[in-house]
Design a protein around this motif. Sequence first.
Motif, PDB file in Angstrom:
ATOM      1  N   VAL A 164      -3.659  -3.334  -7.614  1.00 37.91           N
ATOM      2  CA  VAL A 164      -4.124  -4.326  -6.632  1.00 37.91           C
ATOM      3  C   VAL A 164      -2.966  -4.630  -5.680  1.00 37.91           C
ATOM      4  O   VAL A 164      -1.883  -5.020  -6.123  1.00 37.91           O
ATOM      5  CB  VAL A 164      -4.563  -5.653  -7.287  1.00 37.91           C
ATOM      6  N   VAL A 165      -3.207  -4.436  -4.392  1.00 37.06           N
ATOM      7  CA  VAL A 165      -2.192  -4.792  -3.400  1.00 37.06           C
ATOM      8  C   VAL A 165      -2.671  -6.050  -2.685  1.00 37.06           C
ATOM      9  O   VAL A 165      -3.780  -6.080  -2.153  1.00 37.06           O
ATOM     10  CB  VAL A 165      -1.965  -3.636  -2.409  1.00 37.06           C
ATOM     11  N   LEU A 187       0.845  -1.204   0.000  1.00 35.64           N
ATOM     12  CA  LEU A 187       0.000   0.000   0.000  1.00 35.64           C
ATOM     13  C   LEU A 187       0.875   1.248   0.000  1.00 35.64           C
ATOM     14  O   LEU A 187       0.609   2.226  -0.704  1.00 35.64           O
ATOM     15  CB  LEU A 187      -0.922  -0.008   1.227  1.00 35.64           C
ATOM     16  N   ARG A 188       1.925   1.178   0.795  1.00 33.06           N
ATOM     17  CA  ARG A 188       2.807   2.343   0.884  1.00 33.06           C
ATOM     18  C   ARG A 188       3.549   2.573  -0.447  1.00 33.06           C
ATOM     19  O   ARG A 188       3.687   3.707  -0.913  1.00 33.06           O
ATOM     20  CB  ARG A 188       3.798   2.134   2.030  1.00 33.06           C
ATOM     21  N   LEU A 189       3.994   1.461  -1.059  1.00 32.44           N
ATOM     22  CA  LEU A 189       4.668   1.575  -2.362  1.00 32.44           C
ATOM     23  C   LEU A 189       3.698   2.147  -3.400  1.00 32.44           C
ATOM     24  O   LEU A 189       4.069   3.014  -4.199  1.00 32.44           O
ATOM     25  CB  LEU A 189       5.188   0.204  -2.809  1.00 32.44           C
ATOM     26  N   GLY A 225     -13.842   7.530 -15.231  1.00 33.71           N
ATOM     27  CA  GLY A 225     -12.404   7.524 -15.553  1.00 33.71           C
ATOM     28  C   GLY A 225     -11.494   7.604 -14.347  1.00 33.71           C
ATOM     29  O   GLY A 225     -10.286   7.813 -14.488  1.00 33.71           O
ATOM     30  N   PHE A 226     -12.033   7.423 -13.126  1.00 36.08           N
ATOM     31  CA  PHE A 226     -11.125   7.385 -11.965  1.00 36.08           C
ATOM     32  C   PHE A 226     -10.369   6.055 -11.959  1.00 36.08           C
ATOM     33  O   PHE A 226     -10.742   5.097 -12.657  1.00 36.08           O
ATOM     34  CB  PHE A 226     -11.872   7.636 -10.644  1.00 36.08           C
ATOM     35  N   THR A 227      -9.316   5.989 -11.168  1.00 38.32           N
ATOM     36  CA  THR A 227      -8.493   4.777 -11.105  1.00 38.32           C
ATOM     37  C   THR A 227      -8.886   3.960  -9.882  1.00 38.32           C
ATOM     38  O   THR A 227      -8.947   4.499  -8.773  1.00 38.32           O
ATOM     39  CB  THR A 227      -6.992   5.151 -11.033  1.00 38.32           C
ATOM     40  N   VAL A 228      -9.133   2.678 -10.081  1.00 37.18           N
ATOM     41  CA  VAL A 228      -9.482   1.814  -8.950  1.00 37.18           C
ATOM     42  C   VAL A 228      -8.214   1.206  -8.358  1.00 37.18           C
ATOM     43  O   VAL A 228      -7.291   0.804  -9.075  1.00 37.18           O
ATOM     44  CB  VAL A 228     -10.473   0.708  -9.374  1.00 37.18           C
ATOM     45  N   PHE A 229      -8.220   1.160  -7.050  1.00 33.34           N
ATOM     46  CA  PHE A 229      -7.079   0.706  -6.258  1.00 33.34           C
ATOM     47  C   PHE A 229      -7.688  -0.314  -5.275  1.00 33.34           C
ATOM     48  O   PHE A 229      -8.588   0.035  -4.512  1.00 33.34           O
ATOM     49  CB  PHE A 229      -6.545   1.967  -5.571  1.00 33.34           C
ATOM     50  N   ILE A 230      -7.258  -1.569  -5.347  1.00 32.09           N
ATOM     51  CA  ILE A 230      -7.897  -2.608  -4.526  1.00 32.09           C
ATOM     52  C   ILE A 230      -6.926  -3.142  -3.480  1.00 32.09           C
ATOM     53  O   ILE A 230      -5.789  -3.513  -3.801  1.00 32.09           O
ATOM     54  CB  ILE A 230      -8.411  -3.771  -5.407  1.00 32.09           C
ATOM     55  N   ASP A 231      -7.393  -3.183  -2.246  1.00 35.62           N
ATOM     56  CA  ASP A 231      -6.635  -3.818  -1.166  1.00 35.62           C
ATOM     57  C   ASP A 231      -7.178  -5.237  -1.010  1.00 35.62           C
ATOM     58  O   ASP A 231      -8.342  -5.422  -0.652  1.00 35.62           O
ATOM     59  CB  ASP A 231      -6.805  -3.012   0.137  1.00 35.62           C
TER      60      ASP A 231
END
Length: 398
Positions: A240-241, A107-109, A205-211
């Motif tokens: 995706v993290v 997540l930090r990276l 058009g937003f960027t999805v970020f998945i934990d």
Amino acid sequence: MFQSLQPLPSDPILGLSAAYRADENPKKVDLGVGVYKDANGKTPVMRAVKHAEEFLVNFQETKAYVGPTGAAGYNDIIATMVLGESLKQSLGGRRVTVQTPGGCGGLRLAAEFIVKAKSDSTVWVSDPTWANHVPLLGSAGLKIEQYPYYDYDTHSVRFDEMLSCLQQVPAGDLVLLHGCCHNPSGADLTRAQWQAIKEVALSQGFTVFIDLAYQGLGDGLEQDVYGVRLLAEALPELIVVSSCSKNFGLYRERTGALTLICENDAATSAATTLLAAAARANYSMPPDHGAAIVQTVMQNPELQADWDAELKEVRDRINSLRSLLVSSLRAGGLEQDFSFIEREKGMFSFLGVNKDQIQTLINDYSIYLVGSSRINVASINDNNLHYLVDSVAAVLKS
Ligand code: LMR
């Protein structure tokens, strides 16, 4: 120079573990940190992991540096686990996976990378979200906003409100979703809701970020990544993290990964150099041992099958504990409806008690739960269940 420093409050989750350890009450119960415990209250080293460690002791030939993006074999295994072989193949050079020091390191990276890509980015997180999301992302310089997620009255996802909010999120912002086993609520998105999110992400058009910290702990390794794969197939970009802390029980080995999908191969190649540089500037390279274990397990069909079987035992046990807790609270004479706990996924649910009741449970009964009333269902066993139910009943009835 250090004279004027003031102490910080303890971490809302890890601070509880310290308080629990210091508590001398023999009846104490730790429902705080998200760590799986077996019927004896122990967090076991998984069988396949033990075998892999023995193999590594005997056959690992070097401890020489690997590099900022980690072990290529491990990265490929994680990409397959997250995306599946055919989607991984079809994404080709649009996808890169890099090894990270656990999910937190991933997540930090990701945060460091996002800041480099667009320094004024805003990340939208669920209300509520995991207590460490905001420090991890915010201290890298990202702005944080919240979208509505959990309804504490109906114990379900406020999906209409969530969607209305996402319909206002502009391109250039990011939306952080929990791949499965939402932390802290346990309330997951349905398949139809993932579809709707896909549509809004495409149109906005937003960027999805998945934990994805709990793959395999909800309904199954494949079922838990339905949403991840749906979005990976449809969206031009995705982060995706993932973590092996819970599904391999490798908590302290710090074994995670960041998978990035870009619009084209050239963007992915450039992004990979940024990820490598950010890793190098922060921790140089990720620790090897956990990743070497995962690689050893997944490259040996017998070990892989045994890991899969043990993960199923873990998942089944957590789900049966959910049912047992609900029926025991009912049998304990509590009028509140706790049946939502049975519908939720993964390790966590909210008990739904207020701040004073939480403090009483901690101070008077040595039952440790997070300040939001999040409990780790995977900590319950035959030895603590009755004490837990009696204590909750006493506090709620008082
Ligand atoms: C949790 O939410 O309890 C786990 O993810 C452990 C942690 O680092 O907070």
